[in-house]
Design an enzyme around this catalytic site. Structure first.
Site, PDB file in Angstrom:
ATOM      1  N   HIS A   1       3.064   6.574  69.809  1.00 31.42           N
ATOM      2  CA  HIS A   1       2.708   5.950  71.082  1.00 31.42           C
ATOM      3  C   HIS A   1       3.545   4.699  71.291  1.00 31.42           C
ATOM      4  O   HIS A   1       3.873   3.988  70.323  1.00 31.42           O
ATOM      5  CB  HIS A   1       1.220   5.593  71.100  1.00 31.42           C
ATOM      6  CG  HIS A   1       0.339   6.724  70.673  1.00 31.42           C
ATOM      7  ND1 HIS A   1       0.287   7.920  71.349  1.00 31.42           N
ATOM      8  CD2 HIS A   1      -0.506   6.859  69.617  1.00 31.42           C
ATOM      9  CE1 HIS A   1      -0.568   8.741  70.736  1.00 31.42           C
ATOM     10  NE2 HIS A   1      -1.044   8.120  69.688  1.00 31.42           N
TER      11      HIS A   1
ATOM     12  N   ARG B   1       5.863  13.362  71.622  1.00 32.34           N
ATOM     13  CA  ARG B   1       5.678  14.360  70.570  1.00 32.34           C
ATOM     14  C   ARG B   1       7.002  14.767  69.944  1.00 32.34           C
ATOM     15  O   ARG B   1       8.040  14.745  70.591  1.00 32.34           O
ATOM     16  CB  ARG B   1       4.964  15.584  71.137  1.00 32.34           C
ATOM     17  CG  ARG B   1       3.583  15.267  71.725  1.00 32.34           C
ATOM     18  CD  ARG B   1       2.955  16.475  72.390  1.00 32.34           C
ATOM     19  NE  ARG B   1       1.623  16.165  72.887  1.00 32.34           N
ATOM     20  CZ  ARG B   1       1.383  15.647  74.100  1.00 32.34           C
ATOM     21  NH1 ARG B   1       2.375  15.430  74.929  1.00 32.34           N
ATOM     22  NH2 ARG B   1       0.139  15.371  74.474  1.00 32.34           N
TER      23      ARG B   1
END
EC number: 5.3.1.8
Length: 424
Positions: free
Chosen positions: A94, A280
């Site tokens: 993140h 991702r």
């Protein structure tokens, strides 16, 4: 004070029974991955007064408190989830606040719809997160020190891993540079499947008795588990570089911005900044942007990503405070070890004066404030208490072995917008 109806998320990696069992109801028949409690606009909790984000928007200064409302632009700064993983989540990280703001603005300027599958940044916020285990929990969390990874690669003894081993042994580069180079090389492979498959085959041999070293067996079993569910995936290679963590019930795992991670299996309470930004790198069918992921990663190795919090004890009630030093949230876990049905319930007074969510995971509670009537909560239920409600009174049901969480903002040192450099 508002009782919350959490929003259930049916992601493919979810467990089909753990959240239902916690709530003492029949399973839905679909994977139940996350139960959201909060005011994130994509899945706000429902209340008798309407969706929680709309309730807060009607009176942010009153409900959040003036300083919290100003600091976080009138939004609840955190999101609470019950998470149940039956198989690995994606290898992910993140962004920091600065990275999220830049990326969000860049994709807006490019005209990419916020709900587009190829969108990287859904909002302009960071997403530090803590997970506290409700069951034995397995995870990959942060880069392992290079020396330990070199031992693992030696044990795997695969010639195809020799180039990576040579980079990791190159002391003319920092550990961060070595890890970046190896991960970038693996993510850039045209076909990672042959190497990933070979790694899993060697892991199976280690798990079947080729080694008696506990840490290597844990890693081998995790690689085998991941490989069964994502055969040939590049995430298997990324897992070679990460810490393999096993949490007992009550243990915490804190992941600041930029730390590569993946939850493998287990049930836990997850608290994070109010964001849905995920970049991702594998173990997923969703969008992967390898270059963008590499640009936001923190490659400094983590010796120990677990976070056990500060414990206190008062009679039969114990608390553990998970304050990770950020303004978005802090978490306190309360647990009552009494199973004597003749005992009186335990009374807890929480100062209040800030937007608070109380989430029950075991036993039953009665919650009241100076201005609201009492509410009873069972496992898997939560209540939101606004900053204008004052003191919060919690009473545990005698003999119920109550366990619950209090989530509130962390220390807000100043009003106004957050300085990205201060909380990256």
């Amino acid at each position: 004070m508002l009782k919350l109806t959490g929003q259930l998320q049916h992601y493919p990696w979810g467990d089909d029974s753990s959240i239902a069992s916690l709530q003492n109801r029949e399973p839905s028949g679909k994977p139940e991955a996350e139960l959201w409690f909060g005011a994130h606009p994509s899945a706000p909790s429902l209340t008798d007064a309407g969706p929680l984000d709309a309730v807060i928007a009607a009176d942010p200064a009153g409900i959040l408190g003036p300083q919290c409302a100003e600091t976080f632009s009138g939004t609840l700064p955190y999101l609470v989830k019950i998470l149940a993983a039956a198989q690995p989540l994606s290898i992910q990280a993140h962004p920091s606040i600065a990275q999220a703001r830049e990326g969000f603005a860049r994709e807006n300027a490019a005209g990419i719809p916020v709900d587009a599958p190829a969108r990287n940044y859904k909002d302009d916020n960071h997403k530090p997160e803590i997970l506290i285990a409700l069951s034995p929990f397995r995870a990959l969390a942060g880069f392992r020190p290079v020396a330990k990874t070199r031992v693992l690669i030696d044990v795997l003894a695969l010639p195809a891993l020799n180039p990576a081993q040579e980079v990791l042994a190159d002391e003319t580069m920092s550990e961060e540079q070595r890890l970046h180079t190896v991960l970038e090389g693996w993510l850039s492979l045209d076909d990672p499947a042959p190497l990933a498959t070979a790694v899993v085959q060697r892991a199976q041999a280690l798990a079947d008795g080729e080694t008696d070293e506990a840490e290597l067996i844990t890693i081998a079993r995790n690689l085998e588990f991941i490989g069964e569910r994502f055969p040939g995936d590049v995430g298997i290679l990324a897992a070679l570089l990460l810490n393999h963590v096993e949490l007992d019930t009550g243990d915490g795992l804190f992941l600041p911005a930029g730390n590569l991670h993946a939850y493998i299996s287990g049930l836990g309470v997850e608290v994070m900044a109010n964001s849905d930004n995920v970049l991702r790198g594998g173990l997923t069918s969703k969008h992967i942007d390898q270059a963008e992921l590499l640009s936001i990663l923190e490659f400094t190795p983590l010796e120990d990503p677990t976070f056990h919090g500060k414990a206190t004890e008062t009679l039969s009630l114990y608390t553990r405070n998970f304050d990770v030093g950020i303004p978005d949230f802090r978490v306190t876990r309360y647990f009552d070890e009494t199973d004597d049905e003749e005992e009186n319930g335990t009374m807890v007074r929480i100062d209040g004066g800030e937007p608070t969510i109380i989430l029950v995971v075991e036993g039953t509670l009665t919650i009241a404030t100076e201005t609201s009537s009492p509410l009873e909560l069972a496992p898997g239920e939560a209540v939101f208490v606004g900053a204008d409600e004052g003191l919060i009174h919690v009473e545990t049901t005698p003999g119920s072995g109550a366990r619950f969480f209090e989530i509130a903002p962390g220390e807000i040192t100043k009003a106004g917008s957050i300085d990205p450099a201060e909380f990256d």
